[in-house]
Write an enzyme that holds these catalytic residues in place. Structure first.
Site, PDB file in Angstrom:
ATOM      1  N   VAL A  84      39.234  30.570  41.571  1.00 50.74           N
ATOM      2  CA  VAL A  84      38.990  30.597  43.007  1.00 50.74           C
ATOM      3  C   VAL A  84      40.089  31.440  43.645  1.00 50.74           C
ATOM      4  CG1 VAL A  84      38.735  29.239  45.117  1.00 50.74           C
ATOM      5  CG2 VAL A  84      37.979  28.293  42.922  1.00 50.74           C
ATOM      6  N   CYS A  85      39.690  32.364  44.508  1.00 54.39           N
ATOM      7  CA  CYS A  85      40.648  33.174  45.253  1.00 54.39           C
ATOM      8  C   CYS A  85      41.579  33.920  44.288  1.00 54.39           C
ATOM      9  CB  CYS A  85      41.407  32.272  46.227  1.00 54.39           C
ATOM     10  SG  CYS A  85      42.289  33.132  47.544  1.00 54.39           S
ATOM     11  N   THR A  86      42.895  33.845  44.500  1.00 56.24           N
ATOM     12  CA  THR A  86      43.829  34.592  43.667  1.00 56.24           C
ATOM     13  C   THR A  86      44.094  33.924  42.325  1.00 56.24           C
ATOM     14  OG1 THR A  86      45.663  33.553  44.859  1.00 56.24           O
ATOM     15  CG2 THR A  86      44.963  35.741  45.589  1.00 56.24           C
ATOM     16  N   THR A 105      38.182  38.684  43.724  1.00 58.19           N
ATOM     17  CA  THR A 105      39.195  37.775  44.238  1.00 58.19           C
ATOM     18  C   THR A 105      39.200  37.915  45.753  1.00 58.19           C
ATOM     19  OG1 THR A 105      41.521  37.074  44.055  1.00 58.19           O
ATOM     20  CG2 THR A 105      41.097  39.445  44.070  1.00 58.19           C
ATOM     21  N   ALA A 149      35.831  34.653  45.560  1.00 59.69           N
ATOM     22  CA  ALA A 149      36.686  35.263  46.571  1.00 59.69           C
ATOM     23  C   ALA A 149      37.520  34.184  47.255  1.00 59.69           C
ATOM     24  CB  ALA A 149      35.818  36.033  47.557  1.00 59.69           C
TER      25      ALA A 149
END
Length: 317
Positions: free
Chosen positions: A102-104, A122, A155
């Protein structure tokens, strides 16, 4: 029962953890013995999120159960990760049936070599960094999540909920995923290829109130007369002055902004409603199905009917 193991570390983004966790917990509540959810940090010690919230893990990573789904959240702690965490991911990531970031969190997977040769995404603000630091990764900055084999990357922040809902739907069916989505008051799932930004987020907000009001009016009335002349009259400006001011303050032309609003509106109706293509084309301001078809093919590479088949969830029996 599928074990979902969520990796914790100092500086983690709390929503990257709790968003997907609530989805999987909701699935477990709806269907007993579907998921076993566990959290783990390197040493089993509590971790402090980027917001200051403290999370207490269930295990050390060394003692954690072997996961079916290994979920790696993002946050500020991914900027300078503990090398031991990267080593653990490198050693244990390939053994998971499903590897999710998730995300970074994608930066940690990439540092462990787990995204080499794969397509991934990301948070939009870190896509350039991911591509620069890890050239073996095919970075796609646009979608809210990407599936490549057993690896799934998402993202920023709330897109982790979208991805988790898609995984639950894959595991347990649409009915369970829909129940969870309703409980969390979110869409059942946004298609993975949906852009990270809505039109309103992608465009800058105009500084002057008349132009801001026009932007909002366009978004709320995609089927109206949205010609430059009509919009200029609403802003009480001449057409020429309006067009110049709109582009200067939003970074896009009025016509392009209108096109994107209409396309987004039509996409949502195709995904979420049973309305016919002709009705959707009128409601979205295209006037005719053929005009809408041309816009879809030009921008998305598929006709509206094909788009609906691909991205509208199948009806339950």
């Amino acid at each position: 029962m599928r074990t979902v193991l969520i990796v914790l570390f100092d500086g983690v983004q709390s929503l990257d953890v709790t968003g997907p966790l609530e989805v999987f917990a909701g699935a477990e509540a709806s269907r007993a013995d579907s998921y076993r959810i566990r959290t783990a940090s390197l040493d089993g010690a509590p971790v402090r999120c980027s917001s200051g919230l403290v999370l207490v893990p269930d295990h050390t990573l060394a003692e954690a159960p072997a996961p079916h789904t290994l979920l790696v959240p993002g946050g500020g702690g991914t900027r300078h990760p503990d090398p031991r965490l990267v080593d653990w991911l490198r050693a244990h990531g390939p053994g998971a049936e499903r590897l999710v970031s998730v995300c970074t969190g994608a930066i940690l997977l990439a540092a462990a070599g787990l995204l080499d040769g794969r397509r991934a995404t990301t948070h939009w603000a870190y896509c350039d960094r991911l591509a620069r630091d890890h050239p073996a990764v095919e970075v796609d900055p646009d979608p809210i999540y990407v599936r490549d084999g057993q690896v799934a990357t998402s993202a920023g922040v709330t897109s982790g909920i979208d991805l988790a809902l898609a995984l639950v739907e894959e595991d347990l069916g649409r009915a369970v995923a829909l129940t969870i989505a309703r409980h969390l008051v979110v869409f059942l799932r946004r298609p993975g290829n949906q852009a990270q930004f809505s039109v309103q987020l992608a465009a800058q907000t105009a500084r002057r109130e008349p132009l801001r009001e026009v932007q909002q009016w366009i978004s709320e009335h995609p089927g109206a007369d949205l010609s430059v002349e009509s919009l200029a009259a609403r802003a009480r400006l001449s057409p020429r002055h309006f067009a110049r001011a709109f582009q200067a303050e939003t970074g896009t032309t009025p016509g392009r902004f209108v096109e994107r609003v209409r396309l987004e509106h039509a996409r949502r109706l195709l995904e979420d409603s049973a309305d016919g293509v002709e009705e959707i084309s009128r409601a979205s301001g295209y006037g005719t199905p053929e005009a809408m078809r041309r816009a879809f093919v030009k921008t998305l590479g598929s006709a509206p009917a094909e788009y609906r088949r691909r991205f509208r969830p199948a009806p339950t029996g």
